[in-house]
Design a protein around this motif. Structure first.
Motif, mmCIF file in Angstrom:
data_model
loop_
_atom_site.group_PDB
_atom_site.id
_atom_site.type_symbol
_atom_site.label_atom_id
_atom_site.label_comp_id
_atom_site.label_asym_id
_atom_site.label_seq_id
_atom_site.Cartn_x
_atom_site.Cartn_y
_atom_site.Cartn_z
ATOM 1 N N UNK A 162 18.658 14.649 -13.142
ATOM 2 C CA UNK A 162 17.585 15.578 -12.280
ATOM 3 C C UNK A 162 16.660 14.465 -11.664
ATOM 4 N N UNK A 163 16.167 13.824 -12.486
ATOM 5 C CA UNK A 163 14.753 12.815 -12.150
ATOM 6 C C UNK A 163 15.565 11.772 -11.195
ATOM 7 N N UNK A 164 16.580 11.436 -11.708
ATOM 8 C CA UNK A 164 17.109 10.164 -10.830
ATOM 9 C C UNK A 164 17.693 10.582 -9.627
ATOM 10 N N UNK A 165 18.251 11.871 -9.463
ATOM 11 C CA UNK A 165 18.828 12.278 -8.187
ATOM 12 C C UNK A 165 17.661 12.800 -7.456
ATOM 13 N N UNK A 166 16.522 13.113 -7.899
ATOM 14 C CA UNK A 166 15.337 13.734 -7.022
ATOM 15 C C UNK A 166 14.844 12.313 -6.227
ATOM 16 N N UNK A 167 14.573 11.430 -7.056
ATOM 17 C CA UNK A 167 14.138 10.234 -6.644
ATOM 18 C C UNK A 167 15.030 9.443 -5.493
ATOM 19 N N UNK A 168 16.279 9.472 -5.692
ATOM 20 C CA UNK A 168 16.994 8.926 -4.901
ATOM 21 C C UNK A 168 17.129 9.517 -3.604
ATOM 22 N N UNK A 210 6.276 10.771 -7.884
ATOM 23 C CA UNK A 210 6.398 11.300 -9.234
ATOM 24 C C UNK A 210 5.673 12.775 -9.497
ATOM 25 N N UNK A 211 4.584 12.898 -8.683
ATOM 26 C CA UNK A 211 3.957 14.081 -8.812
ATOM 27 C C UNK A 211 4.784 15.297 -8.184
ATOM 28 N N UNK A 212 5.541 15.049 -6.918
ATOM 29 C CA UNK A 212 6.528 16.047 -6.478
ATOM 30 C C UNK A 212 7.694 16.591 -7.482
ATOM 31 N N UNK A 213 8.027 15.402 -8.145
ATOM 32 C CA UNK A 213 9.163 15.285 -9.117
ATOM 33 C C UNK A 213 8.900 16.329 -10.336
ATOM 34 N N UNK A 214 7.608 16.048 -10.787
ATOM 35 C CA UNK A 214 7.114 16.820 -11.776
ATOM 36 C C UNK A 214 6.814 18.024 -11.551
ATOM 37 N N UNK A 266 0.822 -1.238 0.068
ATOM 38 C CA UNK A 266 0.047 -0.020 -0.123
ATOM 39 C C UNK A 266 0.791 1.244 0.090
ATOM 40 N N UNK A 267 1.846 1.272 0.930
ATOM 41 C CA UNK A 267 2.591 2.429 1.081
ATOM 42 C C UNK A 267 3.296 2.694 -0.108
ATOM 43 N N UNK A 268 4.191 1.544 -0.529
ATOM 44 C CA UNK A 268 4.960 1.959 -1.619
ATOM 45 C C UNK A 268 4.375 2.284 -2.805
ATOM 46 N N UNK A 269 3.068 2.087 -3.453
ATOM 47 C CA UNK A 269 2.240 2.359 -4.315
ATOM 48 C C UNK A 269 2.252 3.741 -4.173
ATOM 49 N N UNK A 270 1.652 4.088 -3.263
ATOM 50 C CA UNK A 270 1.182 5.396 -2.882
ATOM 51 C C UNK A 270 2.271 6.476 -2.826
ATOM 52 N N UNK A 271 3.327 6.146 -2.255
ATOM 53 C CA UNK A 271 4.579 6.954 -2.184
ATOM 54 C C UNK A 271 5.360 7.170 -3.628
ATOM 55 N N UNK A 272 5.155 6.076 -4.518
ATOM 56 C CA UNK A 272 5.640 6.442 -5.795
ATOM 57 C C UNK A 272 4.670 7.195 -6.545
ATOM 58 N N UNK A 273 3.557 7.227 -6.243
ATOM 59 C CA UNK A 273 2.434 8.127 -7.198
ATOM 60 C C UNK A 273 2.894 9.472 -6.451
ATOM 61 N N UNK A 274 3.165 9.660 -5.240
ATOM 62 C CA UNK A 274 3.417 11.205 -4.456
ATOM 63 C C UNK A 274 4.707 11.635 -5.065
#
Length: 379
Positions: free
Chosen positions: A296-302, A275-279, A265-273
């Motif tokens: 930029x995107x790789x570093x953001x997600x890391x 991606x939204x924050x990164x965009x 549950x949490x992983x799926x939700x955090x991944x959505x969030x």
């Protein structure tokens, strides 16, 4: 000519011959032509497909795994074909537990379209070629023990708790305010931590036959390495362990059933969030004159994964008192033992492509906005 003979000749040409093993299109065309010319062979063709599906189960695959790799390697028509095969095969299959049944329920029910017999036969053979070559995976069946069956002691209380967690995460995904999303996620993690401690207390007071189970969670490109790091952080915070299979696009998560559900549950939700924050962060960067970049995107997600892991661990610790540590340690030992039996050899991977300072800063700030409020410790 018998229908069995038609199918055998088609399989020899398209699946088993040296030309077929090299992936040559001529072999596929030959097999598809044979099948297209013999409508009476359709039933035998479907039966053989169900056998391929049953073989995949014996090799350790589960319905969601097969659908995931078909979607990754082929097209949507093949996904509909394999979903239909799995549903048909399940009628003759043995019961395999609640998680397996849930995967069957999630299968698409759109029937594959048949534009013409040759195209249909080609798609079927492409699917069978992939199924035939699936490697053997680690079994998730816990040695056919009770972990594969529904836990009888889980009742309405667990359903209500997971329902509250799902509702919080749904709100987090829907809101347009990052601070609210992250606060809702933090609250969900607190509930997950409380739920995990409650499970541990039940096990300590009334030991059950439950053993650690395992599930596979898709880790899809792009940026799958940082997504795997995020999943590992979520798993660790929820008393689970994760092992990433880069080649096949998933991580295997090992833990007790309630914790596994929390991780999914949490992983799926955090991944959505994330991606939204990164965009949103990337848009601000572009408005300042910077071009969109992969680093930029790789570093953001890391950075997001790293900081979220720290904060999730802090939220989980608020639920634990010293007298509970031996109970949780016992469960951790059981999880580690199951993991090591499943994966006697693992390797670590160096995180690549994390070199953008702005991306790292933005990702860390996105994770730092989470409001993790301590709760009264459980006793």
């Amino acid at each position: 000519m018998s229908t069995s003979s038609t199918v055998e000749r088609a399989f020899t040409a398209a699946l088993y011959s040296a030309t077929a093993r090299s992936g040559h299109d001529d072999a596929l065309d030959t097999g598809a032509s044979l099948l297209a010319a013999d409508p009476a062979a359709d039933a035998e063709l479907a039966r053989r497909g169900e056998e391929f599906v049953a073989t995949a189960w014996r090799r350790g695959w589960q319905p969601a795994d097969v659908v995931r790799i078909v979607r990754r390697e082929l097209d949507e028509v093949h996904v509909r074909l394999v979903a239909a095969l799995i549903r048909a095969q399940s009628a003759d299959d043995r019961p395999r537990g609640r998680r397996w049944a849930a995967q069957l329920d999630e299968l698409t029910r759109d029937e594959p379209s048949r534009t013409d017999r040759f195209s249909y036969a080609t798609a079927v053979l492409e699917l069978y070629r992939l199924l035939l070559r699936l490697p053997t995976l680690e079994s998730l069946d816990a040695s056919a023990g009770p972990a594969s069956a529904p836990a009888a002691r889980h009742g309405d209380g667990e359903s209500r708790m997971l329902g509250r967690i799902r509702a919080l995460l749904a709100k987090a995904e829907a809101t347009g305010y990052p601070e609210e999303a992250e606060a809702l996620s933090a609250k969900a993690q607190e509930l997950m931590a409380r739920h995990s401690v409650d499970e541990a207390l039940l096990a300590a007071r009334a030991p059950s036959p439950d053993a650690p189970g395992a599930c596979r969670i898709g880790v899809e490109p792009p940026y799958e390495q940082t997504k795997a790091v995020l999943l590992d952080a979520v798993a660790t915070a929820n008393h689970c362990r994760a092992v990433w299979n880069e080649a096949l696009g998933f991580s295997t998560v090992v833990g007790f059933e309630g914790d596994l559900e929390a991780v999914e549950l949490l992983y799926t939700s955090l991944l959505v969030q994330a991606t939204t924050a990164m965009t949103r962060a990337e848009s601000a960067q572009r408005a300042g004159g910077r071009k969109r970049t992969k680093t930029f995107r790789q570093s953001f997600l890391a950075a997001y994964a790293h900081r979220i892991g720290t904060r999730l661990e802090a939220a989980a610790r608020t639920q634990v008192t010293e007298d509970l540590l031996p109970v949780l340690a016992t469960r951790d030992v059981a999880v580690t033992d199951r993991l090591e039996r499943m994966f006697p050899e693992t390797t670590t991977t160096r995180l690549r492509g994390v070199s953008d300072a702005a991306g790292w800063t933005e990702g860390a700030q996105a994770a730092d906005r989470a409001q993790v409020e301590p709760r009264r410790p459980l006793s």
